[in-house]
Design a protein around this motif. Structure first.
Motif, PDB file in Angstrom:
ATOM      1  N   THR A 187       0.812  -1.219   0.000  1.00  0.00           N
ATOM      2  CA  THR A 187       0.000   0.000   0.000  1.00  0.00           C
ATOM      3  C   THR A 187       0.843   1.266   0.000  1.00  0.00           C
ATOM      4  OG1 THR A 187      -0.155  -0.046   2.419  1.00  0.00           O
ATOM      5  CG2 THR A 187      -1.918  -1.145   1.167  1.00  0.00           C
ATOM      6  N   ASN A 188       2.170   1.091  -0.046  1.00  0.00           N
ATOM      7  CA  ASN A 188       3.111   2.214  -0.066  1.00  0.00           C
ATOM      8  C   ASN A 188       2.900   3.151   1.120  1.00  0.00           C
ATOM      9  OD1 ASN A 188       5.367   3.374  -1.304  1.00  0.00           O
ATOM     10  ND2 ASN A 188       4.102   4.955  -2.239  1.00  0.00           N
ATOM     11  N   THR A 189       2.757   2.563   2.293  1.00  0.00           N
ATOM     12  CA  THR A 189       2.599   3.337   3.523  1.00  0.00           C
ATOM     13  C   THR A 189       3.731   2.973   4.484  1.00  0.00           C
ATOM     14  OG1 THR A 189       1.152   1.638   4.449  1.00  0.00           O
ATOM     15  CG2 THR A 189       0.084   3.482   3.339  1.00  0.00           C
ATOM     16  N   ALA A 190       3.828   3.733   5.542  1.00  0.00           N
ATOM     17  CA  ALA A 190       4.869   3.491   6.542  1.00  0.00           C
ATOM     18  C   ALA A 190       4.293   2.678   7.704  1.00  0.00           C
ATOM     19  CB  ALA A 190       5.413   4.809   7.060  1.00  0.00           C
ATOM     20  N   ILE A 191       5.184   2.091   8.480  1.00  0.00           N
ATOM     21  CA  ILE A 191       4.797   1.456   9.728  1.00  0.00           C
ATOM     22  C   ILE A 191       5.558   2.142  10.846  1.00  0.00           C
ATOM     23  CG2 ILE A 191       4.256  -0.775   8.687  1.00  0.00           C
ATOM     24  CD1 ILE A 191       6.958  -1.804   9.783  1.00  0.00           C
ATOM     25  N   VAL A 192       5.078   1.989  12.051  1.00  0.00           N
ATOM     26  CA  VAL A 192       5.764   2.542  13.216  1.00  0.00           C
ATOM     27  C   VAL A 192       6.093   1.383  14.136  1.00  0.00           C
ATOM     28  CG1 VAL A 192       5.597   4.097  15.192  1.00  0.00           C
ATOM     29  CG2 VAL A 192       4.552   4.743  13.020  1.00  0.00           C
ATOM     30  N   VAL A 193       7.360   1.296  14.518  1.00  0.00           N
ATOM     31  CA  VAL A 193       7.816   0.258  15.432  1.00  0.00           C
ATOM     32  C   VAL A 193       8.471   0.931  16.628  1.00  0.00           C
ATOM     33  CG1 VAL A 193       8.142  -1.449  13.600  1.00  0.00           C
ATOM     34  CG2 VAL A 193      10.046  -0.010  14.294  1.00  0.00           C
ATOM     35  N   GLN A 194       8.633   0.182  17.674  1.00  0.00           N
ATOM     36  CA  GLN A 194       9.299   0.714  18.854  1.00  0.00           C
ATOM     37  C   GLN A 194      10.698   0.138  18.927  1.00  0.00           C
ATOM     38  OE1 GLN A 194       7.077   0.507  22.454  1.00  0.00           O
ATOM     39  NE2 GLN A 194       8.833   0.927  23.722  1.00  0.00           N
ATOM     40  N   ARG A 195      11.676   1.010  18.992  1.00  0.00           N
ATOM     41  CA  ARG A 195      13.074   0.609  19.161  1.00  0.00           C
ATOM     42  C   ARG A 195      13.555   1.255  20.436  1.00  0.00           C
ATOM     43  NH1 ARG A 195      14.950   0.780  13.062  1.00  0.00           N
ATOM     44  NH2 ARG A 195      13.939  -1.150  12.427  1.00  0.00           N
ATOM     45  N   GLY A 196      13.860   0.404  21.393  1.00  0.00           N
ATOM     46  CA  GLY A 196      14.167   0.945  22.716  1.00  0.00           C
ATOM     47  C   GLY A 196      12.895   1.535  23.290  1.00  0.00           C
ATOM     48  N   GLN A 197      12.957   2.768  23.685  1.00  0.00           N
ATOM     49  CA  GLN A 197      11.782   3.439  24.239  1.00  0.00           C
ATOM     50  C   GLN A 197      11.183   4.448  23.276  1.00  0.00           C
ATOM     51  OE1 GLN A 197      10.384   2.635  27.226  1.00  0.00           O
ATOM     52  NE2 GLN A 197      11.895   0.981  27.232  1.00  0.00           N
ATOM     53  N   LYS A 198      11.638   4.453  22.013  1.00  0.00           N
ATOM     54  CA  LYS A 198      11.196   5.465  21.063  1.00  0.00           C
ATOM     55  C   LYS A 198      10.476   4.851  19.867  1.00  0.00           C
ATOM     56  CE  LYS A 198      14.877   8.635  22.208  1.00  0.00           C
ATOM     57  NZ  LYS A 198      15.797   9.636  21.714  1.00  0.00           N
ATOM     58  N   PRO A 199       9.389   5.502  19.418  1.00  0.00           N
ATOM     59  CA  PRO A 199       8.731   5.057  18.189  1.00  0.00           C
ATOM     60  C   PRO A 199       9.570   5.469  16.984  1.00  0.00           C
ATOM     61  CG  PRO A 199       7.615   6.972  19.080  1.00  0.00           C
ATOM     62  CD  PRO A 199       8.694   6.598  20.056  1.00  0.00           C
ATOM     63  N   VAL A 200       9.659   4.577  15.999  1.00  0.00           N
ATOM     64  CA  VAL A 200      10.437   4.833  14.796  1.00  0.00           C
ATOM     65  C   VAL A 200       9.548   4.563  13.586  1.00  0.00           C
ATOM     66  CG1 VAL A 200      12.458   4.135  13.455  1.00  0.00           C
ATOM     67  CG2 VAL A 200      12.571   4.155  15.957  1.00  0.00           C
ATOM     68  N   ARG A 201       9.482   5.531  12.676  1.00  0.00           N
ATOM     69  CA  ARG A 201       8.685   5.402  11.454  1.00  0.00           C
ATOM     70  C   ARG A 201       9.568   4.790  10.371  1.00  0.00           C
ATOM     71  NH1 ARG A 201       7.222   8.584   6.911  1.00  0.00           N
ATOM     72  NH2 ARG A 201       5.005   8.380   6.428  1.00  0.00           N
ATOM     73  N   ILE A 202       9.073   3.726   9.726  1.00  0.00           N
ATOM     74  CA  ILE A 202       9.802   3.063   8.650  1.00  0.00           C
ATOM     75  C   ILE A 202       8.944   3.139   7.398  1.00  0.00           C
ATOM     76  CG2 ILE A 202      10.890   0.937   7.876  1.00  0.00           C
ATOM     77  CD1 ILE A 202      11.119   0.134  10.829  1.00  0.00           C
ATOM     78  N   THR A 203       9.474   3.764   6.366  1.00  0.00           N
ATOM     79  CA  THR A 203       8.711   3.939   5.130  1.00  0.00           C
ATOM     80  C   THR A 203       8.696   2.660   4.304  1.00  0.00           C
ATOM     81  OG1 THR A 203      10.615   4.669   3.841  1.00  0.00           O
ATOM     82  CG2 THR A 203       9.389   6.384   5.039  1.00  0.00           C
ATOM     83  N   ALA A 204       7.799   2.624   3.346  1.00  0.00           N
ATOM     84  CA  ALA A 204       7.708   1.470   2.445  1.00  0.00           C
ATOM     85  C   ALA A 204       9.005   1.319   1.649  1.00  0.00           C
ATOM     86  CB  ALA A 204       6.509   1.633   1.514  1.00  0.00           C
ATOM     87  N   ASP A 205       9.601   2.432   1.255  1.00  0.00           N
ATOM     88  CA  ASP A 205      10.873   2.358   0.521  1.00  0.00           C
ATOM     89  C   ASP A 205      11.972   1.722   1.373  1.00  0.00           C
ATOM     90  OD1 ASP A 205       9.935   3.431  -1.856  1.00  0.00           O
ATOM     91  OD2 ASP A 205      10.433   5.488  -1.269  1.00  0.00           O
ATOM     92  N   GLU A 206      12.022   2.066   2.641  1.00  0.00           N
ATOM     93  CA  GLU A 206      13.018   1.474   3.536  1.00  0.00           C
ATOM     94  C   GLU A 206      12.756  -0.022   3.705  1.00  0.00           C
ATOM     95  OE1 GLU A 206      14.199   5.079   6.562  1.00  0.00           O
ATOM     96  OE2 GLU A 206      12.200   4.196   6.762  1.00  0.00           O
ATOM     97  N   LEU A 207      11.484  -0.404   3.769  1.00  0.00           N
ATOM     98  CA  LEU A 207      11.143  -1.822   3.882  1.00  0.00           C
ATOM     99  C   LEU A 207      11.558  -2.583   2.625  1.00  0.00           C
ATOM    100  CD1 LEU A 207       7.645  -1.460   5.559  1.00  0.00           C
ATOM    101  CD2 LEU A 207       9.696  -2.416   6.608  1.00  0.00           C
TER     102      LEU A 207
END
Length: 61
Positions: free
Chosen positions: A35-55
């Motif tokens: 769907t060419n959208t980003a996801i948000v994951v938690q790394r340590g104690q911080k949310p991190v946005r990962i784009t479709a291109d990065e995936l």
């Protein structure tokens, strides 16, 4: 619980939950790429946005 504790759990449902969580995470990454959208994951104690291109660059299909 740690991964080791989950894998050694006496309750079979609890032990299988780690597999289910990993399967859901993989499905979320694949859906984000489709769907060419980003996801948000938690790394340590911080949310991190990962784009479709990065995936895609990481090999998610």
């Amino acid at each position: 619980m740690t991964n080791e504790q989950l894998s050694q759990a006496k309750d079979k449902d609890l032990a299988a939950s780690l597999i289910a969580i990993r399967r859901a995470a993989r499905a979320a990454r694949e859906a984000a790429v489709r769907t060419n959208t980003a996801i948000v994951v938690q790394r340590g104690q911080k949310p991190v946005r990962i784009t479709a291109d990065e995936l895609r660059k990481a090999g998610v299909k």
